[in-house]
Design an enzyme around this catalytic site. Structure first.
Site, PDB file in Angstrom:
ATOM      1  CD  GLU A  44      10.069  -6.296  -4.847  1.00 40.44           C
ATOM      2  OE1 GLU A  44       9.077  -5.740  -4.384  1.00 40.44           O
ATOM      3  OE2 GLU A  44      11.014  -5.690  -5.360  1.00 40.44           O
ATOM      4  CB  SER A  72       7.626  -0.578 -15.941  1.00 38.99           C
ATOM      5  OG  SER A  72       8.742  -0.204 -16.727  1.00 38.99           O
TER       6      SER A  72
END
Length: 784
Positions: free
Chosen positions: A642, A766
């Protein structure tokens, strides 16, 4: 994957030869040319150790770029870059770049002649040390070049050159000069009467000089050439020197970073290893990213120069390589001093030699600011981002029947996919300002399904296209290029591949056809209020009760859950073991009693995310995917793949295009400050493309992406954020208006770009967590 600047060149045979060359260079640099010798080379009248240079000559390094008919090796710039990179790792001052790089390339490109051949042979054998005087030619467009005019013996040369490297060590000079309004090149021997050399000491204890020519009498045979051929040879040779200097700097910054990391791994303060401090870890990761970007750009430039491409393209890539390598080398070496503390500022500590050498080489033949200005003129007139407008359509396509997509060449497949997207995708949905809801994107989803293109990476037997990793990457790149909106695709991209790999036959038969038909629309249930980036801390619980699980808890940031019919969940099924070990993977129908969904309105006013609550939700045990408590490994397998898509350059490319349209419509390119900032961001985007290509090549070959792929996500999303911020600033007072804004003949929805960029650095883990991953698993820094 630590990128080596010169590692992906040429044929397999050449690569094998290059490996041998690198091995010998590493051995020499760790032995006779080790950095420890520099402590003995203090401020003297010599620029380098002549015995070390003699050893390099004996190994053939001075002859690398010299043609074979002049007693050279004729190996080209790739081989020279390998040696330069290793010499950079020990900051060797010997003049490989000036001689085997610049001078040899310049002489090689000149018309055949006796003097040319003689100089090349002497250079290859170490009998001559020719230095090219190029400052005025490249830096001032020829202004200030010496002047030659006819004289009794042939020519009379007057004028000067400044910043001539290692002039006091030269056997002579290759001097560009004006002759009858043309560029000419002369050989000026060091013993010429009327030649004056004013040497000045540099930070690394080498020197450069001002060479002055006062009525120097040059015979006819000292003219090497004149006219356009000489000017072109000079430009090409200088481009070669930029790239070789950049390769040297890659070796320099790589070793400086490794020395610093080793110091961080061992130095203790406050009872802890300083490498465990998160502030130093994150700073180190940022330095590592700069190093990887530089190596990727240098590698791309080496391929360009090896292929003798268009002079303008060559000039852009050479300047990009020098700009990125110089900026990274200075940043890394300055930070290295800081991280070492007071010891780093002593002559006895090796790290200072890296900084001194970087300062010298980063200034030579154009510093960072100079190359930025040059590139501002070159790349801002390029059509590199204009292709996103879709004006360049491909006319010929290859039709494929029977789903044999992998039999096509990559270029033909790209051509076919591109044309179909351009013809079939609704123009009104290109680059939407927000995530589209299911009713808006459903017609396109079903069109893809009817075409058989909905599941490009699924095996053919499950209704997919069966694309190889290479073809799948092309398919995604072409969707992004054309601005195809992302549908609610968790079924296609995540749960489908997961069930194919880990599900049982009954689960595949139940769910896969309904994903393809659009009957089932899936969303992802991973994040929780206290388990976002730290996903393994999730608390949503599933307790086995006979042949059912009872699920209680909450998921959040669930994208478009209000449009979904099903959700896949990570749930905790064992609280007595390590966090990752007690997680299982469940499939749920969202119509099951006990589930409630609350949309979350974001800053833009859109309802893209949701909270999902589970209150005694009963889930059949057959909805467990894989083994009980084995869900973490199943989910983790999807994340690295991903990240390459989260690191795609397409988002930044589109933002750059919109920013360019604003600048053109408001005459902002007349503002030098804005032009520099725009150019920096364009280079950041171009260099993202370069490093993305390195990781994409791993995928194309079917390889496994390592934890260093996280650098893509960091650089891509932070570049996109910087672009959106400059776009907002460039729009002035109307920048905060909602909707499309018109600037001359262009338009941009600035707020949508700005709002899209905000969460990009957060989702998918993050950027702070990505830095932690690189610090631990790539840089091997200790746990905090």
């Amino acid at each position: 994957m630590t990128i080596r600047a010169a590692d992906n060149l040429s044929s397999p045979e050449d690569r094998e030869e290059n490996v041998m060359l690198r091995d010998s260079a590493i051995a020499f640099c760790r032995g006779d040319a080790a950095i420890s010798r520099l402590k003995d080379l203090k401020q003297t009248d010599v620029d380098f150790d002549t015995s070390i240079w003699r050893a390099m000559v004996d190994m053939g390094w001075s002859a690398i770029a010299v043609p074979e008919d002049c007693n050279g090796l004729g190996l080209g710039i790739g081989a020279a870059a390998i040696v330069a990179e290793e010499l950079g790792s020990v900051v060797a001052p010997e003049p490989l770049i000036e001689t085997a790089g610049l001078a040899a390339t310049l002489l090689r490109l000149l018309p055949v002649g006796d003097l040319r051949s003689q100089l090349l042979q002497q250079l290859a054998g170490g009998e001559a040390l020719p230095i090219a005087c190029t400052t005025e030619f490249y830096s001032y467009d020829g202004i200030g070049l010496p002047n030659a005019e006819p004289g009794p013996a042939g020519f009379i040369l007057n004028g000067s050159n400044d910043c001539v490297p290692m002039a006091r060590s030269a056997s002579g000079f290759l001097v560009p000069a004006f002759l009858d309004a043309q560029i000419a090149l002369f050989w000026v021997p060091a013993e010429s009467e009327g030649l004056n050399i004013e040497s000045r000491l540099l930070a690394d204890n080498t020197s450069h000089a001002k060479t002055s020519y006062t009525n120097i009498q040059l015979t006819q045979n000292l003219l090497l050439g004149r006219g356009d051929a000489v000017a072109q040879a000079l430009a090409c040779a200088i481009d070669h020197s930029h790239v070789l200097t950049a390769a040297y700097l890659c070796g320099l910054m790589g070793q400086a970073l490794e020395v610093t990391l080793e110091y961080l791994r061992t130095r203790k303060q406050f009872g802890r290893t300083i490498g465990s401090f998160q502030a130093l870890q994150h700073r180190s990761v940022d330095l590592f990213i700069r190093r990887e970007l530089a190596a990727a750009v240098v590698g791309e430039a080496l391929v360009c120069l090896a292929q003798n491409t268009d002079p303008r393209e060559r000039a852009i890539l050479a300047s990009r390589a020098k700009y990125r390598a110089a900026d990274a080398a200075l940043t890394i070496t300055r930070a290295a001093i800081q991280m070492h503390g007071a010891i780093g500022f002593t002559y006895e500590c090796d790290i200072g030699h890296f900084l001194n050498s970087a300062m010298v080489l980063c200034s030579r033949r154009g510093n960072v600011a100079w190359h930025l200005r040059k590139l501002g003129d070159l790349v801002n007139t390029s059509s590199a981002v204009d292709e996103l407008d879709g004006q360049q359509h491909l006319e010929q396509t290859t039709e494929v029947t029977g789903g044999n997509w992998n039999d096509l060449a990559d270029g033909d497949f790209r051509q076919l996919v591109r044309k179909w997207f351009e013809q079939e995708y609704p123009a009104a949905l290109r680059y939407p300002p927000r995530r589209l809801h299911w009713p808006e994107i459903k017609p396109w989803y079903l069109k893809l399904s009817r075409k058989g293109w909905l599941a490009p990476n699924w095996p053919v037997e499950f209704g997919g296209m069966g694309l190889s990793p290479s073809k799948f990457l092309i398919f995604i790149e072409e969707q992004e290029r054309w601005g195809v909106a992302r549908a609610p695709d968790m079924g296609i991209t995540m749960i489908g591949p997961l069930l194919i790999a880990h599900g049982n036959p009954e689960q595949r038969a139940e769910y896969l056809p309904k994903i393809l038909s659009g009957e089932n629309v899936w969303c992802q249930g991973y994040s929780e209020p206290n388990a976002g980036s730290d996903l393994a801390s999730l608390q949503c619980e599933a307790i086995l009760d006979g042949d059912e699980f009872i699920v209680n808890g909450q998921k959040t940031w669930t994208t478009l859950a209000q449009d979904a019919t099903h959700i896949f969940l990570l749930v905790r099924t064992d609280k007595t073991v390590k966090h990752q070990a007690g997680i299982s993977f469940l499939l749920l129908d969202l119509s099951t009693p006990g589930i409630s969904i609350r949309p979350i309105r974001n800053l833009a006013g859109d309802e893209e995310f949701c909270e999902v609550f589970f209150d005694d939700v009963r889930v059949p045990v057959e909805n467990l995917v894989g083994e009980l408590n084995a869900g973490w490994g199943i989910a983790k397998a999807l994340l690295s793949f991903e990240r390459i898509f989260l690191g795609s350059p397409k988002q930044s490319q589109y933002a750059l295009q919109r920013l360019q349209s604003i600048a053109i419509g408001t005459d902002l390119f007349e503002d030098a400050s804005f032009k520099d900032r725009f150019t920096q961001l364009k280079l950041d985007t171009l260099d993202l493309e370069s490093v993305y290509a390195q990781f994409a090549e791993i995928v194309r070959k079917g390889g496994t992406l390592g934890p260093d792929v996280s650098l893509l996500k960091i650089w891509a999303t932070e570049t996109f954020a910087r672009l959106s911020e400059l776009m907002l600033e460039a729009a002035g007072e109307i920048g905060a208006e909602r909707g499309d804004l018109v600037f001359g003949s262009g338009s941009a929805n600035i707020l949508s770009q700005f709002y899209t960029a905000r969460p990009a650095t957060i989702y998918g883990g993050s950027n702070e967590i990505q830095r932690n991953i690189i610090a631990k698993h790539v840089l091997k820094l200790p746990d905090s």
